[in-house]
Design a protein around this motif. Sequence first.
Motif, PDB file in Angstrom:
ATOM      1  N   ARG A   1       0.854  -1.196   0.000  1.00 18.28           N
ATOM      2  CA  ARG A   1       0.000   0.000   0.000  1.00 18.28           C
ATOM      3  C   ARG A   1       0.884   1.239   0.000  1.00 18.28           C
ATOM      4  NH1 ARG A   1      -1.307   2.572   4.555  1.00 18.28           N
ATOM      5  NH2 ARG A   1      -1.142   0.661   5.811  1.00 18.28           N
TER       6      ARG A   1
ATOM      7  N   GLY B   1      -6.829   5.106  -6.814  1.00 14.13           N
ATOM      8  CA  GLY B   1      -7.530   3.973  -6.218  1.00 14.13           C
ATOM      9  C   GLY B   1      -8.234   3.115  -7.241  1.00 14.13           C
TER      10      GLY B   1
ATOM     11  N   PRO C   1      -6.501  -0.929  -7.021  1.00 16.39           N
ATOM     12  CA  PRO C   1      -7.492  -1.173  -5.963  1.00 16.39           C
ATOM     13  C   PRO C   1      -6.872  -1.675  -4.669  1.00 16.39           C
ATOM     14  CG  PRO C   1      -8.199  -2.126  -8.060  1.00 16.39           C
ATOM     15  CD  PRO C   1      -6.778  -1.699  -8.240  1.00 16.39           C
ATOM     16  N   GLY C   2      -7.278  -1.061  -3.575  1.00 12.52           N
ATOM     17  CA  GLY C   2      -6.844  -1.497  -2.257  1.00 12.52           C
ATOM     18  C   GLY C   2      -5.409  -1.172  -1.925  1.00 12.52           C
ATOM     19  N   ARG C   3      -4.734  -0.353  -2.744  1.00  9.55           N
ATOM     20  CA  ARG C   3      -3.303  -0.127  -2.538  1.00  9.55           C
ATOM     21  C   ARG C   3      -2.952   1.340  -2.295  1.00  9.55           C
ATOM     22  NH1 ARG C   3       0.436  -1.889  -6.855  1.00  9.55           N
ATOM     23  NH2 ARG C   3       1.866  -1.399  -5.151  1.00  9.55           N
TER      24      ARG C   3
ATOM     25  N   HIS D   1      -3.612   5.130  -0.138  1.00  8.65           N
ATOM     26  CA  HIS D   1      -4.211   5.904   0.950  1.00  8.65           C
ATOM     27  C   HIS D   1      -3.840   7.369   0.780  1.00  8.65           C
ATOM     28  CE1 HIS D   1      -0.193   5.156   2.903  1.00  8.65           C
ATOM     29  NE2 HIS D   1      -0.357   6.439   3.228  1.00  8.65           N
TER      30      HIS D   1
ATOM     31  N   PRO E   1     -13.111   4.551  -7.416  1.00  7.86           N
ATOM     32  CA  PRO E   1     -12.588   3.188  -7.239  1.00  7.86           C
ATOM     33  C   PRO E   1     -13.680   2.237  -6.764  1.00  7.86           C
ATOM     34  CG  PRO E   1     -11.974   4.553  -5.375  1.00  7.86           C
ATOM     35  CD  PRO E   1     -12.652   5.461  -6.349  1.00  7.86           C
ATOM     36  N   ASP E   2     -13.507   0.956  -7.062  1.00  8.87           N
ATOM     37  CA  ASP E   2     -14.431  -0.056  -6.552  1.00  8.87           C
ATOM     38  C   ASP E   2     -14.262  -0.234  -5.053  1.00  8.87           C
ATOM     39  OD1 ASP E   2     -15.510  -0.530  -9.071  1.00  8.87           O
ATOM     40  OD2 ASP E   2     -14.026  -2.076  -9.539  1.00  8.87           O
ATOM     41  N   GLU E   3     -13.017  -0.098  -4.571  1.00 13.62           N
ATOM     42  CA  GLU E   3     -12.736  -0.175  -3.139  1.00 13.62           C
ATOM     43  C   GLU E   3     -12.458   1.228  -2.613  1.00 13.62           C
ATOM     44  OE1 GLU E   3      -9.874  -3.078  -1.806  1.00 13.62           O
ATOM     45  OE2 GLU E   3     -10.055  -4.195  -3.691  1.00 13.62           O
ATOM     46  N   PRO E   4     -13.069   1.619  -1.499  1.00 17.03           N
ATOM     47  CA  PRO E   4     -12.834   2.967  -0.960  1.00 17.03           C
ATOM     48  C   PRO E   4     -11.361   3.198  -0.638  1.00 17.03           C
ATOM     49  CG  PRO E   4     -14.704   1.922   0.133  1.00 17.03           C
ATOM     50  CD  PRO E   4     -14.041   0.854  -0.687  1.00 17.03           C
TER      51      PRO E   4
ATOM     52  N   ASP F   1     -10.341   7.335   8.503  1.00 22.29           N
ATOM     53  CA  ASP F   1     -10.203   5.882   8.632  1.00 22.29           C
ATOM     54  C   ASP F   1      -8.960   5.533   9.427  1.00 22.29           C
ATOM     55  OD1 ASP F   1     -12.444   5.125   6.859  1.00 22.29           O
ATOM     56  OD2 ASP F   1     -11.215   6.072   5.310  1.00 22.29           O
TER      57      ASP F   1
END
Length: 324
Positions: free
Chosen positions: A66, A91, A95-97, A99, A161-164, A185
Amino acid sequence: MDLGCFTAHEQYPPGRLLEHVAAAEAAGFDAVWTSDHFHPWWHTGAECGAAWPWLGSALERTDDVRIGTGVTATVGRYHPGLVAQTFATLGAMYPGRVHCTLATGEALNEKPLGYDWPPYAERRRRLIDACEIVRSLWNGEVCDYEGHHWETDDAKLYTLPDEPVPLYVAGNGPETARVAGRYADGFLTLADVETYRTELVPALEEGAAEADRNPEEIDRIRQFSVSYAENYDDALDAVEFWTGSMAVDFDDDVYHPPRIEQLAETVPREKWTEWGLVTTEIEDVRAAIDRHREAGFDEIEFLSTSPDQERFIEAVGSLTAMTS
């Protein structure tokens, strides 16, 4: 407990930092953080590449780790809508990587570009604006926002993105910790363990309560400074580059690197160890990991000024099995 590696644009050219990212992933680090500055904290031999194009290159160079900023400040030079679009796009591509970390900033990112440098209370209000705008846009809303400082007019992101993307807030005092509790978060801090326990955790929990959120769902990350070398004097010498950050407070209206370096000359060598851990023993690093795990942190992010960064990364990688 996750391990993070800080890649400092102030200290190394962008291509060298890509090598550090690849090394960190190979060593088993969970995350890479990068500075997002216009000016560095030093002048002689300093660098200061742009973080946003570098992020795309770093993500493409790696597979799983990430990667994100620590921190991106929305005081003047960055509109929160542009921040939201940039990190939503990253994002969507990775995806998922990714922040993004928001904070109240430093003068060295604003004043060189002609923006004002307001007091902390004003910057905190701008941070709140930014959190609300970014959240709204990332939720896919049409954002018509008139805040304390920042505004949007029927703004909408068409690529999401599909993932926040995790939104973090960084701070070292209770007021910013309270903002993190309301919106973030994750909460990133430089504060020592005792300050974190007694001042920041209660404020984080208060902010979460105000927003009817569960504070246990907010990740806690500590940025930890370290210089590691076989020879102690070599490790201590390497701290000099960061003594500007010891001589200038985040609230100070100081932004010219030669001036920062001049002020750093007032910090005597015997006080350089106050910047962070200076050591020849990797076991001292493991002890720091254990101490922060026991304090309730979810991640420790190493800002290393070690003379041999690749050696430090590899040595910390040898500790990864002990942090899970």
